[in-house]
Design a protein around this motif. Structure first.
Motif, PDB file in Angstrom:
ATOM      1  N   GLN B 378       0.812  -1.220   0.000  1.00 16.01           N
ATOM      2  CA  GLN B 378       0.000   0.000   0.000  1.00 16.01           C
ATOM      3  C   GLN B 378       0.842   1.267   0.000  1.00 16.01           C
ATOM      4  OE1 GLN B 378      -2.219  -0.886   3.483  1.00 16.01           O
ATOM      5  NE2 GLN B 378      -3.718  -2.179   2.434  1.00 16.01           N
ATOM      6  N   ASP B 383       5.039  10.522  -4.832  1.00 14.88           N
ATOM      7  CA  ASP B 383       3.736  11.179  -4.753  1.00 14.88           C
ATOM      8  C   ASP B 383       3.284  11.669  -6.121  1.00 14.88           C
ATOM      9  OD1 ASP B 383       3.600  10.968  -1.874  1.00 14.88           O
ATOM     10  OD2 ASP B 383       5.097  12.561  -1.795  1.00 14.88           O
ATOM     11  N   GLU B 428       0.938   4.452 -11.724  1.00  9.86           N
ATOM     12  CA  GLU B 428       0.063   3.664 -10.852  1.00  9.86           C
ATOM     13  C   GLU B 428       0.825   2.505 -10.222  1.00  9.86           C
ATOM     14  OE1 GLU B 428      -4.256   4.534 -12.962  1.00  9.86           O
ATOM     15  OE2 GLU B 428      -2.981   2.930 -13.733  1.00  9.86           O
ATOM     16  N   ARG B 433      -0.059   9.020  -6.537  1.00  6.03           N
ATOM     17  CA  ARG B 433      -1.463   9.426  -6.519  1.00  6.03           C
ATOM     18  C   ARG B 433      -1.711  10.539  -7.526  1.00  6.03           C
ATOM     19  NH1 ARG B 433      -3.321  11.374  -1.626  1.00  6.03           N
ATOM     20  NH2 ARG B 433      -1.193  11.928  -1.078  1.00  6.03           N
ATOM     21  N   TYR B 434      -0.634  11.102  -8.055  1.00  4.99           N
ATOM     22  CA  TYR B 434      -0.773  12.221  -9.000  1.00  4.99           C
ATOM     23  C   TYR B 434       0.168  12.035 -10.180  1.00  4.99           C
ATOM     24  CZ  TYR B 434      -2.981  14.390  -4.972  1.00  4.99           C
ATOM     25  OH  TYR B 434      -3.793  14.648  -3.911  1.00  4.99           O
ATOM     26  N   ASN B 447      -5.271  14.054 -10.367  1.00  2.71           N
ATOM     27  CA  ASN B 447      -5.433  13.175  -9.222  1.00  2.71           C
ATOM     28  C   ASN B 447      -5.907  11.822  -9.750  1.00  2.71           C
ATOM     29  OD1 ASN B 447      -6.659  11.707  -7.087  1.00  2.71           O
ATOM     30  ND2 ASN B 447      -6.865  13.600  -5.890  1.00  2.71           N
ATOM     31  N   LEU B 448      -5.088  10.794  -9.610  1.00  4.99           N
ATOM     32  CA  LEU B 448      -5.416   9.490 -10.198  1.00  4.99           C
ATOM     33  C   LEU B 448      -6.557   8.801  -9.461  1.00  4.99           C
ATOM     34  CD1 LEU B 448      -1.843   8.099 -11.019  1.00  4.99           C
ATOM     35  CD2 LEU B 448      -3.549   8.974 -12.629  1.00  4.99           C
ATOM     36  N   THR B 449      -6.828   9.212  -8.244  1.00  2.62           N
ATOM     37  CA  THR B 449      -7.919   8.605  -7.484  1.00  2.62           C
ATOM     38  C   THR B 449      -9.258   9.195  -7.909  1.00  2.62           C
ATOM     39  OG1 THR B 449      -6.377   8.556  -5.630  1.00  2.62           O
ATOM     40  CG2 THR B 449      -8.648   7.956  -5.157  1.00  2.62           C
ATOM     41  N   THR B 450      -9.325  10.529  -7.989  1.00  2.00           N
ATOM     42  CA  THR B 450     -10.600  11.180  -8.302  1.00  2.00           C
ATOM     43  C   THR B 450     -10.760  11.429  -9.804  1.00  2.00           C
ATOM     44  OG1 THR B 450      -9.662  13.406  -8.108  1.00  2.00           O
ATOM     45  CG2 THR B 450     -10.522  12.405  -6.086  1.00  2.00           C
ATOM     46  N   HIS B 466      -6.342  13.278   1.749  1.00  2.00           N
ATOM     47  CA  HIS B 466      -7.515  12.433   2.026  1.00  2.00           C
ATOM     48  C   HIS B 466      -7.924  11.564   0.857  1.00  2.00           C
ATOM     49  CE1 HIS B 466      -7.816  14.560   5.742  1.00  2.00           C
ATOM     50  NE2 HIS B 466      -7.805  15.694   5.093  1.00  2.00           N
ATOM     51  N   THR B 467      -7.254  11.667  -0.264  1.00  2.00           N
ATOM     52  CA  THR B 467      -7.644  10.806  -1.389  1.00  2.00           C
ATOM     53  C   THR B 467      -6.624   9.705  -1.591  1.00  2.00           C
ATOM     54  OG1 THR B 467      -6.489  12.194  -2.971  1.00  2.00           O
ATOM     55  CG2 THR B 467      -8.818  12.665  -2.573  1.00  2.00           C
TER      56      THR B 467
END
Lengths: 467, 467
Positions: B378, B383, B428, B433-434, B447-450, B466-467
């Motif tokens: 994880q 970043d 990824e 995350r970016y 933002n790869l999450t949102t 938080h993402t």
């Protein structure tokens, strides 16, 4: 405070010195991780067959057992590939003497689990059975950064590695450092053109230039059957240093003087690589380089310079090489070094080009502790020292400490009740900036620097970072 | 991801696993330093004469050299005192097998430089030539905390050490842990009163209770010439566990059943110590203990219990002893242990009472990686992953990375230009995350999450935690 060693060559620091060393390691780790280097650690032991591929057998510590009846150390191969690329008759285990050889093995064995280019840092102890002397230990920390690629590792990475190294060296509380950069292809290509045959042997002699001087190098070179003009060419080349454009120009001038074209593939490639690395490094580090044409003791940050005398004795370097020195302390030896190795990591199917540098962390700590013994002593083991009124107050005092600890403030309670003055002396000895008094209904904290003492609300109180 | 070991018993982690291990070590260090413990590190090697004073010779790795011609390892004494308290004929060096023996030597040698009570932590590799098996390694991290005092070390410290240990264990992502506490004086005093002579031997047998069960312990005890009632007394005592008041009561009941007074000095002192330690620990840890009378799997934090079966095999413990287990995984063995040793550290003039605990860090990492292999994966190595448009954009991309790094954001540039989709896949894979795109005049971060992508001002932009 003098360093303490009861076994020659195996240094041990005081708690304050270790705290200082850890603070440096933490800051280095932060730098490496910002550059997206990943941490690894390899086991301290390796099969002797692996160590002897690259190591000097005189410096290797072997492992044994007191009794033959003890369970045998079993060396098994990983499922994917044999670990002995060059099997020898020597079995058994030894302590690793550097982090490059174990890293190379690790990459070969774990290749299927890694993402390439694989950027890793490794801060770990190594052992060498060399004769101990000032700045040379038998057990010491190496701090290595390496990048290994699957097929091609662009020359741009050679510049980025130099910049990371300059960045990391900036952290150390030492006099200004100069990072020398060279490219072995330039030396090799130039030597070839002037007709030198045993290039590796000449590189090893030229590498001693800074230590023994040009005259002795010339004696050794002519003793190796180099002609006078070949020796002069090698020495002339080693004398070139400066920024990128001036060095390239000087090499071309020397080629003209030596009556060679300077157009061999190897030399040309070396010059292209050296030019690109110096351009990137100088541009990115420009605020320093632009203001300092030569070595400059006014700078507090490292400076960078091309230096054609840097050859690196090790055979596995194939291009860019680095060596860093404390300016004015060249006799202490290189504090960091490394280079490009295009053939060292090899899984039997393909070579994986790599690039690495190593900082001699323990040597630097020894340097700092010898010259600035007070540096470690400035750090405290505790922020708030809690005065113990009486034995029956231990629990209440412990609770006060726990509140401070929960708020990330280091706290300790005096080990036994005694006169306040004596307890405050202990607090000062441990570097505490505050002492805490438990009254019947209030808690007071005294700032030992300013002398100010006040009733505090423990849930709100913050140490003043400026005193 | 399976652990990788090519040499049996010498584990090596993947970079993600090492990052996880480092994050645990960092959090443990923070805890220890909040309690004002000081960091030390001792050399990995010790003279064999020092190691053999406390160690099992079968597990010691000795050091040798490939050639007799190599420079000798010189063992010199420090100026203040000899390092060989019990000189033997064996010279030479070995790898340390724990951190207690080196710590004891370190305190004796550096006594004049330390402040007492000396509280230190030490997180370091040790080596043991035991037969490797699940959860048992030949090279592994121990994580030790010890306190050594010059004259008297109040019993309150035994409670504080338990609380620090509970605090440290709370950090580990493992099922709930139970920390057992006992006091060897209680066992020894009770044994004496029922007429047992060879107390050390009986302690070693009773210590196996959890492993082999009461029946086999009784067979072994009667084979040692204990009477049936003596064996029953020892086994009955070992069966007592619970909170402080219930345990003290049960011991008094058992004394009555066995027909002894329970009034010997040793037993009384042991009971006083056990009572004080349990009172302090239970009061300070009350939010947990009050809600859980018995072992409770609902708690996520460690629980604490007195357990009279905990004897600890090692001879040097003299009072409080600790052992921690993962609840429901007792067969995995103790994950931490330790105790009070009033005579181990001795500079030849006076004994220095001490108290220490050790956490088996590598064993715990192995436990976690085997049961929660995803936990290490994880964590990301970067970043913001910067998309490389073309080779000529390397410098500009590097400059963007440098801006992010200067703001403590981990950044990396893709190693070669390729289709954006492919580069995003690499991002990824590395856990970024970016991703960052360099346009002609603007910079965009996605933002790869949102999935949100926006033009940013690099000097202002912050990753969303938080993402």
């Amino acid at each position: 405070m003098a360093k303490h060693t009861s076994v020659s060559g195996f240094p041990e620091w005081t708690p304050a010195q270790r705290r200082f060393e850890l603070s440096i390691i933490d800051r280095l780790r932060e730098r490496f991780e910002l550059y997206a280097f990943e941490p690894i650690e390899t086991r301290a032991i390796e099969p002797l067959s692996v160590l002897l591929q690259k190591g000097d057998d005189k410096e290797i510590y072997t492992l044994g057992r007191l009794h033959d009846a003890a369970p045998k150390d079993i060396v098994t191969s990983s499922e994917e590939k044999p670990i002995d690329q060059a099997p020898t008759k020597i079995d058994g285990l030894g302590l690793h003497f550097d982090l490059t050889v174990p890293f190379s093995r690790y990459v070969q064995e774990l290749k299927h689990l890694l993402t390439f280019p694989f950027k890793r840092y490794q801060i770990q102890k190594v052992w060498r059975g060399e004769r101990p002397q000032e700045g040379r230990y038998r057990e010491f920390y190496q701090c290595d950064m390496d990048i290994v690629a699957l097929e091609n590792l662009p020359i741009f990475y050679d510049a980025e590695m130099a910049l990371l190294l300059l960045d990391a060296l900036s952290i150390l509380p030492i006099p200004p450092v100069v990072l020398f950069i060279n490219n072995r292809k330039v030396l090799q290509g130039f030597y070839q053109e002037v007709g030198i045959v045993d290039i590796a042997a000449v590189l090893r002699v030229v590498d001693k230039m800074a230590k023994i001087g040009a005259e002795k190098v010339k004696v050794q070179l002519t003793a190796m059957n180099l002609t006078e003009s070949q020796a002069d060419a090698a020495i002339g080349l080693a004398g070139i240093r400066g920024n990128g454009s001036s060095v390239i120009f000087a090499i071309q001038q020397l080629a003209h003087t030596c009556g060679i074209q300077g157009d061999s593939e190897l030399l040309q490639q070396g010059l292209r690589e050296l030019r690109e690395v110096s351009q990137v490094v100088e541009a990115a580090w420009s605020d320093l380089v632009s203001s300092c044409d030569a070595i400059c003791l006014e700078c507090s940050r490292p400076i960078v310079e091309l230096n054609l005398s840097i050859a690196r004795g090790l055979d596995y370097y194939t291009g860019t090489v680095y060596e860093g020195y404390i300016i004015g302390e060249e006799s202490f030896g290189a504090i960091c070094s490394g280079g490009r190795y295009d053939n060292l990591v090899n899984d039997g199917r393909q070579a994986m080009p790599g690039l690495g540098v190593s900082i001699g962390l323990t040597r630097l700590m020894g340097y700092i502790f010898n010259r600035q013994p007070q540096i470690a002593e400035q750090s405290a083991s505790v922020d708030v020292f809690i005065i113990l009124n009486e034995d029956s107050a231990r629990f209440k005092s412990f609770q006060v400490a726990q509140i401070l600890r929960s708020r990330k403030i280091r706290a300790d309670v005096c080990h036994r009740p005694m006169a306040f003055g004596k307890q405050i002396k202990i607090a000062e000895k441990r570097g505490a900036r505050y002492v805490c008094f438990l009254n019947e209904n209030t808690i007071e904290i005294k700032n030992l620097t300013t002398g100010v003492q006040e009733v505090v609300d423990l849930d709100q109180w913050q140490p003043d970072l400026h005193t």
